[in-house]
Structures are given as structure tokens and as C-alpha cells.
Design a protein around this motif. Structure first.
Motif, PDB file in Angstrom:
ATOM      1  N   ILE A 131     -28.738  39.649  87.844  1.00 60.57           N
ATOM      2  CA  ILE A 131     -30.116  39.163  87.952  1.00 60.57           C
ATOM      3  C   ILE A 131     -30.345  38.543  89.329  1.00 60.57           C
ATOM      4  N   ALA A 132     -29.360  37.752  89.777  1.00 59.88           N
ATOM      5  CA  ALA A 132     -29.528  37.055  91.048  1.00 59.88           C
ATOM      6  C   ALA A 132     -29.316  37.987  92.239  1.00 59.88           C
ATOM      7  N   GLY A 133     -28.834  39.197  91.995  1.00 60.36           N
ATOM      8  CA  GLY A 133     -28.581  40.136  93.075  1.00 60.36           C
ATOM      9  C   GLY A 133     -27.458  39.680  93.991  1.00 60.36           C
ATOM     10  N   LEU A 134     -26.445  39.052  93.411  1.00 60.43           N
ATOM     11  CA  LEU A 134     -25.343  38.538  94.225  1.00 60.43           C
ATOM     12  C   LEU A 134     -24.289  39.613  94.440  1.00 60.43           C
ATOM     13  N   GLU A 135     -23.823  39.742  95.644  1.00 63.31           N
ATOM     14  CA  GLU A 135     -22.717  40.662  95.920  1.00 63.31           C
ATOM     15  C   GLU A 135     -21.435  39.831  95.935  1.00 63.31           C
ATOM     16  N   VAL A 136     -20.534  40.090  95.008  1.00 63.73           N
ATOM     17  CA  VAL A 136     -19.298  39.302  94.937  1.00 63.73           C
ATOM     18  C   VAL A 136     -18.299  39.879  95.935  1.00 63.73           C
ATOM     19  N   PRO A 137     -17.605  39.045  96.707  1.00 65.82           N
ATOM     20  CA  PRO A 137     -16.593  39.549  97.642  1.00 65.82           C
ATOM     21  C   PRO A 137     -15.515  40.348  96.925  1.00 65.82           C
ATOM     22  N   LYS A 138     -14.979  41.324  97.636  1.00 66.04           N
ATOM     23  CA  LYS A 138     -13.975  42.237  97.061  1.00 66.04           C
ATOM     24  C   LYS A 138     -12.791  41.508  96.436  1.00 66.04           C
ATOM     25  N   ARG A 139     -12.261  40.538  97.207  1.00 67.15           N
ATOM     26  CA  ARG A 139     -11.080  39.839  96.706  1.00 67.15           C
ATOM     27  C   ARG A 139     -11.381  39.120  95.395  1.00 67.15           C
ATOM     28  N   GLY A 140     -12.574  38.571  95.312  1.00 63.50           N
ATOM     29  CA  GLY A 140     -13.003  37.904  94.077  1.00 63.50           C
ATOM     30  C   GLY A 140     -12.985  38.868  92.903  1.00 63.50           C
ATOM     31  N   LEU A 141     -13.515  40.071  93.137  1.00 65.85           N
ATOM     32  CA  LEU A 141     -13.548  41.075  92.068  1.00 65.85           C
ATOM     33  C   LEU A 141     -12.140  41.463  91.640  1.00 65.85           C
ATOM     34  N   TYR A 142     -11.243  41.579  92.626  1.00 67.33           N
ATOM     35  CA  TYR A 142      -9.872  41.966  92.299  1.00 67.33           C
ATOM     36  C   TYR A 142      -9.191  40.899  91.451  1.00 67.33           C
ATOM     37  N   ILE A 143      -9.408  39.637  91.831  1.00 71.73           N
ATOM     38  CA  ILE A 143      -8.757  38.569  91.059  1.00 71.73           C
ATOM     39  C   ILE A 143      -9.343  38.524  89.652  1.00 71.73           C
ATOM     40  N   ARG A 144     -10.652  38.752  89.548  1.00 71.39           N
ATOM     41  CA  ARG A 144     -11.296  38.787  88.241  1.00 71.39           C
ATOM     42  C   ARG A 144     -10.680  39.889  87.372  1.00 71.39           C
ATOM     43  N   THR A 145     -10.517  41.057  87.969  1.00 71.20           N
ATOM     44  CA  THR A 145      -9.937  42.182  87.231  1.00 71.20           C
ATOM     45  C   THR A 145      -8.493  41.878  86.841  1.00 71.20           C
ATOM     46  N   LEU A 146      -7.757  41.257  87.775  1.00 70.88           N
ATOM     47  CA  LEU A 146      -6.364  40.901  87.504  1.00 70.88           C
ATOM     48  C   LEU A 146      -6.283  40.001  86.274  1.00 70.88           C
ATOM     49  N   PHE A 147      -7.183  39.027  86.216  1.00 67.33           N
ATOM     50  CA  PHE A 147      -7.162  38.133  85.053  1.00 67.33           C
ATOM     51  C   PHE A 147      -7.534  38.875  83.787  1.00 67.33           C
ATOM     52  N   GLY A 148      -8.494  39.799  83.917  1.00 64.45           N
ATOM     53  CA  GLY A 148      -8.863  40.598  82.744  1.00 64.45           C
ATOM     54  C   GLY A 148      -7.660  41.343  82.191  1.00 64.45           C
ATOM     55  N   GLU A 149      -6.840  41.897  83.079  1.00 58.21           N
ATOM     56  CA  GLU A 149      -5.680  42.672  82.626  1.00 58.21           C
ATOM     57  C   GLU A 149      -4.582  41.757  82.085  1.00 58.21           C
ATOM     58  N   LEU A 150      -4.356  40.618  82.762  1.00 60.34           N
ATOM     59  CA  LEU A 150      -3.339  39.680  82.248  1.00 60.34           C
ATOM     60  C   LEU A 150      -3.744  39.205  80.860  1.00 60.34           C
ATOM     61  N   GLU A 151      -5.058  38.996  80.695  1.00 58.94           N
ATOM     62  CA  GLU A 151      -5.532  38.559  79.386  1.00 58.94           C
ATOM     63  C   GLU A 151      -5.314  39.642  78.333  1.00 58.94           C
ATOM     64  N   ARG A 152      -5.533  40.904  78.737  1.00 54.01           N
ATOM     65  CA  ARG A 152      -5.299  42.003  77.798  1.00 54.01           C
ATOM     66  C   ARG A 152      -3.833  42.029  77.378  1.00 54.01           C
ATOM     67  N   ILE A 153      -2.940  41.787  78.355  1.00 51.21           N
ATOM     68  CA  ILE A 153      -1.505  41.784  78.029  1.00 51.21           C
ATOM     69  C   ILE A 153      -1.215  40.696  77.008  1.00 51.21           C
ATOM     70  N   HIS A 154      -1.739  39.502  77.259  1.00 53.62           N
ATOM     71  CA  HIS A 154      -1.378  38.410  76.330  1.00 53.62           C
ATOM     72  C   HIS A 154      -2.029  38.614  74.990  1.00 53.62           C
ATOM     73  N   SER A 155      -3.217  39.208  74.969  1.00 46.60           N
ATOM     74  CA  SER A 155      -3.895  39.448  73.697  1.00 46.60           C
ATOM     75  C   SER A 155      -3.176  40.520  72.882  1.00 46.60           C
ATOM     76  N   HIS A 156      -2.749  41.583  73.537  1.00 40.80           N
ATOM     77  CA  HIS A 156      -2.086  42.652  72.788  1.00 40.80           C
ATOM     78  C   HIS A 156      -0.714  42.208  72.290  1.00 40.80           C
ATOM     79  N   LEU A 157      -0.007  41.404  73.098  1.00 42.72           N
ATOM     80  CA  LEU A 157       1.288  40.903  72.617  1.00 42.72           C
ATOM     81  C   LEU A 157       1.075  39.969  71.438  1.00 42.72           C
TER      82      LEU A 157
END
Lengths: 128, 408, 312
Positions: free
Chosen positions: B82-108
Motif C-alpha cells: 500500500i505504501a509503495g515501499l521498495e524493501v532493500p534486497k538484503r532485507g528481503l533475503y533475511i526475511r526469506t531466510l527466517f521464513g525457511e528457518l521457521e519452516r524447518i522448526h515447524s516441520h520438525l
């Protein structure tokens, strides 16, 4: 191929190993360096902008003016959700998070902290 | 023998959250399964309209205890759009990294819960022990084990240092070795296969018709994954496979989750390797311009949908959360039909339910067929009426309580 | 007479069994924990559990039949202790023995299961009713293989008395390895009798809360748990007496140590077995017991009959 009792070898291997669980209250648990634990207020730094009070999602912190450029913080540890937003909002690092996580108390009053210059540790020699 | 009606819940050792399954059995076979939700409505959506976006991010994170990062990312993505914000690349990568780490802990976590539901406590203890590896990683980087608080409007809050990246890579090696063992175990241990296969069967047609999502759908050969179909964050630049299986039952769901774990390790390695340098966040505005957005996110349990409507102030006008469990619930009563009573816990657990996340407010009037919406006040009146019609009156009790409160 | 009463009450009777059963429970739990890479409970945990339960209030459900409800735990406890008197533990001779005591032991060891069934059935709770039915269904599955497995050494020894059987096997030690199939069958059937994973179907906590024991609390539950613990010791002693009867009647002290070692060994095997399997469904359990366990027990009988014909 199916093998009933597949885990037997794995299970027997672990008999002699040290258990993964610990005797927690008797053996202290270590938290990582940047753990978001109990909040600490440094009164000598506070300028009274109230951004922390405004941004706190759970209304856990209140800043009171107690004198000329002197402030006192009232922190409700039972309201605090340890999100770290106040530390983030504070421009002058008057709030820090410690790694202290053992915060259980027998009644709610024990969880209310009032931190002012009198009861907080003397500030280390700072640049100002 | 005659048919028995067994209530599983709202309090039952098999279920960790309050919900009620009313199961009619003939001997050990289930003839009918009904469910009731709404025991844990917390009013999160309404509360989000009263607090600022910065505060809402933390509240939304607490919709679910396990997929906290999923919910907060889905919400923040909508706000950023909505705000039209462009998130820096590194920010997106860290966000994705956490998403995957969370998937690992959730599936285990799920693997352990599934083990416990079928009485295989050793599997529970081992998989939860291994889950500690990823929990420690999460705590080390974000400062908390469950509610990471990493997301902020415009990026993430904490950066990853090279030492931390090394620690993550090492942890991935350990976990991969362990997961390989669990896959081997899943393919070989007879009692495990006997208990899981055949339980909670649902065909491809039924899974699509009832709108199942996530591993539940993928185990019925439904090839859908938001990460690939509608890439968000950094997923467009990453390579991974969508795991599907054609067992259609709980066993298939186990294999899908184990396979996804292996894919997650791959993803985490790619993320660390390709992580660009640069800022991790852009300063987000406090006031969000008027507009609305829908954001989709592939949570460990399936597709998570958030809708945000902004009206130009620093508070959202409307927030709507559709947790993945809600989409899978109608599939559950279908799965339970014709199964054994002994399979009820594992079939319910197999969708990795998160009932408290699911409880939003939509009361269906069965007789009239109309859908009513309630706010907390009208809901309170509704409940008073409901009980009064059944001969339970709290009016006197309420008055007494008020008097006592006044005295205090 | 006085000596016998002392023997029944103190040693090797009621008191000794109670203490030993608690130690056995601790061993079972700590081994189970170590297999799972956990620390496990401290040594006094079973005692603490027992004291806690005894101190709690007994609650009898309104619709339950109070007489049967209260009687069943005591019946279960009494029958397992009685069974122990007929098992030779560290001597060639049991406390009591007569021609045909094997049948009495098996019969007495069945009573606890029946009492779980009756206690669950008469507590009139949904979960307890289902648990009770599962108790009874399971009884039919494991009882026959267990009986057959214990029967075959008896055929070999040509006696119906456990004490005489141990004497026979002490004189023919080389015959013991031929009973290995029976030993395995008896161990697995014992898992079913003690309601441990993979056969803990009657008290599957994730499905039917606590099965027959759902409505039990306080002292009555403590008695039930004590009965199960003693059943474990008695079952292990029975398996040890039938299949590992070496070293009996040599020296009381040595025999006693050997007996403890044998029981610990059986408990170790039980803990190992229960840590590596998932719980079966009731119909899978029936399938397994009748398709594999009972034929294996029959095979053992055939082996014994042939042995008897050829060698003795």
C-alpha cells in the motif's frame, strides 16, 4: 524394504551418551548475546521524548518527569511482550535489553519496576 | 453394538488447543465427524484497527505461536504494498531466510507431534532435540525463540553477521544428516508405516474441491506452492522443488514434510551464499496512504492470506487474516469418515492444525443460513441471550460481581 | 505358620515386591529416558508419585457402581501378589508350589486385565468404556501366545509345576537355547499384558485419555499403578523362571543377585522394545498376534515335542 525395530541401533547408541536435556533450575541456562530479555532503563540518558511509550504495543512502559531533565520509567514486566520496539524507537539508547529471562514472581506487584536515577546503577564514564 | 458419540475436545490430551470434534463411532469405525470452532477468539483483527501499524506488526506476529514470522511477513508485505515501499534486497533475503528457518522448526515440531499422536514417543524426543539446533539459531540471530520480531515496515531489524552465517551453515549440515535418518526411518519402520498409511485419505478431487492448502494438499498430488506460483520476498531468485506425493494419506503428508525439510536446507544455503550486501531496511512511514492490498504467503502449514485496508492514518482501517488451518478444516471431516477412532488424533494432527490462529469472527446461523458478523459487544449480548434461552442466567451473578467491583 | 505369614507379608512377599516394583518402575523409566537421550526422573520419583497419589482425594463418579469401582484396584493388586508366591525366584522352590501351579499363575495374571476392564466398564465414562472394551479385545490377542509360549517348556520338562520345571532345566541346561522362540513370544506378549507401546492401545492417551483409568484418582489409582508395577516384576520373574532358570538353588545370596540381574535384563528388553515402536491400532494388534505370534508359539511347541521325542 520394511524393517520393524529400525531404531534399535540408534536407541542403543544413545544409552552411554550425555543426555540432551539439562537439570535446568540447578544448572543455569545461557542465553545468546543479543537475547531480548528484561528491559533496562538508563535514566541519565533519557530526554523524555516518550516515543517508547507511544510505540509500545502493550502499554508496558511509562516515562514520568521527576525533575529538571530527570526522568523515571515505570515498566510493567507482566505487560511487556519483549518485542524490543522501545529499544528500537529510542534514538539515544536510554533503553537496553538484558539477557535476564528468569522473571517469574509470586505476585504482580513484584513485576512492576520503577527505575530512576536513585535506584539505577551509576552511569559509567560517558563521553558527555 | 449401538453407535456412540464421543466428544474429542474442547479439552482433550490429543489436542493442544481448544476445539471440539464430535465423533460418532460404530465400534472402532467413525461414521460421522463434526467440528465446532470458536473457543479461542481473541479479537486480534479488531484490535489492529485501534493500534498503529508498528504495534500491529507485533500483535499479528502473535496470531500463531509457530508460524509467527509467516503472519507478520504477510501483514507487512501488504502494508508495504500500500505504501509503495521498495524493501532493500538484503532485507528481503533475511526475511526469506527466517521464513525457511521457521519452516524447518515447524516441520520438525510436526514430526515430533505426529510421533506422539501415534504413541512413538522416541521419535518425538529425537526430533524435538534436533529442533533445538534451529531454535538456537533463531534465538541467536533474532533474540527470541518463537516471536522473532524481525520484520519492520520497510525491511528487517537485525542483520546477519558472517559468524552467524557460518553457524547457520553448520547447523544446516547437522540437520540435513538427521533429516536423512528420519526419511530412512519413515521408509523402513514397519509400525510407523502401518499406522500412517491409509489414515485420513483424501483424493485429489476432494482436496481441490474442499480447498486444502499446503502439505495437506501437496500430499494429494495438488501441485501448488505460493513460493513458486506467486513469488514474494526473494523466492523468485531461488531454485527449489515443490514436493508432492500421491499417497493421499497421513503417510504422504509425512513424506512431503520431510522432503520440504530437505528443500529448506537447500534454500537456506542458497540464501546465505547469494546474500547481497547493502542496507537491511528502509525507513518506513508512520502514516500509510489510503489503499488496500492482499498478501499471500506460503506458511509451513499452507497458504496464509492477509488483507489490509488503509485510510491514510497511522492505523489500519481493516485487517483480515485467513490462517492456513481454516482452509484445511473442511478437508478434515472428509478425511475422518470411515477411519478408525484410533486414527482421529493423527488425522487431525496431520494438517498441522493451529486452531487458535483460525478463530476469526463469522457466526453461521444454521437455521437461517445467513452469515452474521459480530463485534465483541454484540457477541457478548449474543452469548447472554444464547445461555438465557437455555435456562442459564448470569444476570444476578453479574450484578453481584459489579457490586463487588464497585466496593473495591 | 508364623514364618510363612512373615514371608507373605515382608520377604519375599508384599513389602519386598512393593519396593522392588517401584525400583523396577524407576529402572524402566530411566532406561526409556536414556534411550531417548533424556535425563529421566530421579530415583525417588516412583515413591514420590505413589505418596502423592495416596494423599489425594478419591473421587467416585456419580453414575459409577461404587462397590466394583473401589474393589477392582485391590483385586488387581491382590491377584498379582498372589501370583508371585508360585514363582521360583532365587531358589528351586517357590513359596508355594503344587502340580499344576503354572495354570494358576497364568490365571492369576489374567485377573488384573479383567479388573481393569470391570473398573473401566463400571465407571460409566465414555473414554473408560472404550478403554475397557479395548482391554478385553487385547486380552484375547496376547493371552493365547503367552500361554502357549510358557506351555512348551512345560511339555519339554513334562511337569505342570513351575518349581519342578526349573529343577528339570537346571539338570538339562543345554536344552535352554531351544526355547528362544518362546522367549521372544513371551516377551512380546508381556508387552501386551503390561499395556506398553506398541500395545498400549487400551490406555492410548492421545485417543481415549487414560482408557479404563480415566475416572480413577487418588488411592485407587495408586493401587492400580502399583498393581501394574508389580505385574511387571512378576511377569519378568515368570519369564526369567521359565526361560532363564539357570543358577537357581546354588547359594541364596548368589541366587538372589542372579535373580535381580535376570529381572533387570527382562526389564531392559521391555524398555528397549517399547522405545522403538509406534502404537498399533487394535485391529492391527489382533492381526499381528494371531498371524505371527500364535504360529510362532505353535512352532515352539512343535520344536519341543520333536526334541522330547528325539532326545529324551
Amino acid at each position: 524394504m520394511q524393517r520393524p525395530g529400525k531404531m534399535i541401533s540408534e536407541v542403543l547408541k544413545h544409552v552411554g551418551k550425555t543426555p540432551a536435556t539439562t537439570n535446568y533450575p540447578f544448572e543455569k541456562a545461557e542465553m545468546p548475546e543479543h537475547f531480548r530479555g528484561k528491559l533496562q532503563f538508563l535514566p541519565h540518558r533519557c530526554k523524555g521524548c516518550m516515543l517508547c511509550t507511544k510505540d509500545c504495543p502493550s502499554e508496558a512502559i511509562k516515562i514520568k518527569k521527576v525533575g529538571d531533565k530527570k526522568f523515571e520509567a515505570e515498566i510493567d514486566l507482566d505487560r511487556c511482550i519483549y518485542c524490543g520496539q522501545c529499544v528500537e524507537s529510542c534514538f539515544i539508547q536510554a533503553l537496553v535489553m538484558t539477557t535476564d529471562f528468569e522473571l517469574a514472581a509470586l505476585n504482580r506487584e513484584d513485576l512492576k519496576m520503577t527505575i530512576n536515577e536513585k535506584n539505577s546503577p551509576k552511569p559509567p564514564a560517558e563521553e558527555e | 453394538m449401538s453407535k456412540l458419540t464421543i466428544p474429542i475436545g474442547p479439552q482433550h490430551p490429543a489436542l493442544k488447543e481448544p476445539e471440539c470434534f464430535i465423533i460418532t463411532v460404530d465400534g472402532e469405525r467413525i461414521c460421522e465427524a463434526n467440528m465446532r470452532l470458536g473457543y479461542n477468539h481473541r479479537g486480534i483483527e479488531k484490535r489492529c484497527e485501534e493500534i498503529t501499524y508498528i504495534q500491529s506488526a507485533y500483535l499479528i506476529e502473535r496470531v500463531c505461536g509457530i508460524c509467527s514470522h509467516s503472519h507478520s511477513t504477510a501483514f507487512i508485505q501488504a502494508v508495504e504494498e500500500i505504501a509503495g515501499l521498495e524493501v532493500p534486497k538484503r532485507g528481503l533475503y533475511i526475511r526469506t531466510l527466517f521464513g525457511e528457518l521457521e519452516r524447518i522448526h515447524s516441520h520438525l515440531l510436526w514430526l515430533g507431534v505426529a510421533g506422539h499422536e501415534i504413541g512413538f514417543d522416541t521419535l518425538l524426543m529425537y526430533s524435538w532435540r534436533d529442533r533445538e539446533i534451529v531454535m538456537d539459531i533463531l534465538a541467536m540471530v533474532s533474540g527470541n525463540r518463537v516471536n522473532y520480531g524481525m520484520n519492520s515496515i520497510g525491511g528487517v531489524k537485525r542483520d546477519i553477521s558472517p559468524e552467524q552465517a557460518d553457524a547457520i551453515l553448520k547447523a544446516m549440515d547437522d540437520l540435513e544428516e538427521r533429516t536423512k535418518y528420519y526419511i530412512e526411518l519413515g521408509l523402513q519402520e514397519t509400525t510407523l508405516i502401518k499406522r500412517l498409511s491409509g489414515a485420513g485419505s483424501i483424493s485429489y478431487e476432494d482436496a481441490t474441491r474442499l480447498g486444502a492448502v499446503g502439505p495437506t494438499a501437496r500430499a494429494s498430488k495438488v501441485d501448488q506452492d505460493v513460493r513458486r506460483d506467486d513469488p514474494y520476498a526473494a523466492y523468485a531468485e531461488l531454485e527449489f522443488n515443490v514436493i508432492t506425493d500421491d499417497h493421499n494419506d497421513v503417510y504422504g503428508r509425512t513424506l512431503v514434510r520431510l522432503g520440504e525439510l530437505m528443500e529448506s536446507y537447500k534454500l537456506v544455503r542458497q540464501l546465505i551464499k547469494n546474500m547481497p550486501d547493502g542496507p537491511i531496511r528502509k525507513k518506513g512511514p508512520r502514516k500509510i496512504p489510503a489503499g488496500e492490498a492482499i498478501s499471500r504467503y506460503e506458511a509451513p502449514r499452507g497458504e496464509d492470506v492477509h488483507y489490509v485496508k488503509a485510510n491514510g492514518t497511522d492505523k489500519a482501517f481493516r485487517v483480515k487474516v485467513r490462517a492456513p488451518t481454516l482452509a484445511n478444516l473442511s478437508a478434515v471431516s472428509k478425511m475422518l469418515e470411515g477411519d478408525y477412532l484410533a486414527d482421529v488424533p493423527i488425522v487431525i494432527a496431520a494438517i498441522d492444525p493451529c486452531f487458535s490462529c483460525t478463530d476469526r469472527m463469522a457466526v453461521r446461523n444454521i437455521r437461517g443460513g445467513a452469515t452474521e458478523m459480530h463485534n465483541p459487544g454484540s457477541l457478548r449480548n449474543f452469548s447472554i441471550d444464547w445461555y438465557r434461552r437455555r435456562g442459564i442466567d448470569f444476570t444476578d451473578l453479574n450484578k453481584k460481581l459489579m457490586k463487588r467491583l464497585e466496593r473495591v | 505358620m508364623a514364618v510363612q505369614i512373615l514371608e507373605i507379608i515382608i520377604f519375599p512377599g508384599f513389602l519386598f515386591l512393593t519396593v522392588f516394583a517401584m525400583i523396577a518402575e524407576y529402572l524402566d523409566r530411566i532406561l526409556y529416558a536414556r534411550f531417548q537421550n533424556r535425563k529421566g526422573p530421579p530415583w525417588f520419583q516412583p515413591f514420590a508419585d505413589f505418596i502423592k497419589l495416596v494423599a489425594k482425594e478419591d473421587i467416585v463418579p456419580e453414575c459409577a457402581n461404587p462397590f466394583v469401582f473401589k474393589l477392582m484396584p485391590i483385586l488387581a493388586l491382590a491377584s498379582v501378589i498372589t501370583a508371585s508366591f508360585y514363582i521360583p525366584m532365587w531358589d528351586n522352590k517357590a513359596l508355594f508350589s503344587f502340580e499344576g501351579d503354572i495354570i494358576v499363575i497364568v490365571y492369576l495374571l489374567t485377573i488384573p486385565t479383567i479388573s481393569f476392564f470391570l473398573g473401566g466398564w463400571y465407571s460409566r465414562s465414555l473414554y473408560a468404556t472404550i478403554g475397557a472394551m479395548r482391554n478385553l479385545t487385547q486380552l484375547f490377542a496376547y493371552e493365547v501366545p503367552l500361554f502357549l509360549a510358557i506351555l512348551s517348556p512345560a511339555i519339554l520338562a513334562h511337569t505342570w509345576s513351575l518349581s519342578e520345571m526349573t529343577v528339570f532345566f537346571n539338570n538339562h541346561l543345554w536344552l535352554l537355547p531351544f526355547n528362544i522362540i518362546g522367549f521372544a513370544v513371551a516377551l512380546i506378549a508381556l508387552l501386551g499384558k503390561l499395556e506398553k507401546v506398541p500395545f498400549d492401545i487400551p490406555e492410548a492417551e492421545t485417543e481415549i485419555v487414560a482408557g479404563s483409568f480415566t475416572e480413577y484418582s487418588g488411592r485407587l489409582l495408586a493401587f492400580f499403578r502399583m498393581a501394574i508395577d508389580i505385574e511387571m516384576v512378576v511377569g519378568a520373574s515368570l519369564v526369567a523362571a521359565v526361560f532363564l532358570p539357570f543358577g537357581l538353588g546354588l547359594n541364596p545370596v548368589l541366587g538372589f543377585i542372579l535373580y535381580i540381574l535376570k529381572v533387570v535384563f527382562v526389564i531392559f528388553l521391555l524398555a528397549l522394545l517399547r522405545s522403538v515402536f509406534a502404537r498399533l491400532r487394535i485391529e492391527q494388534m489382533m492381526d499381528f498376534c494371531w498371524k505371527y505370534l500364535a504360529p510362532a508359539a505353535f512352532l515352539q511347541i512343535v520344536v519341543c515335542v520333536i526334541l522330547k521325542g528325539v532326545l529324551l
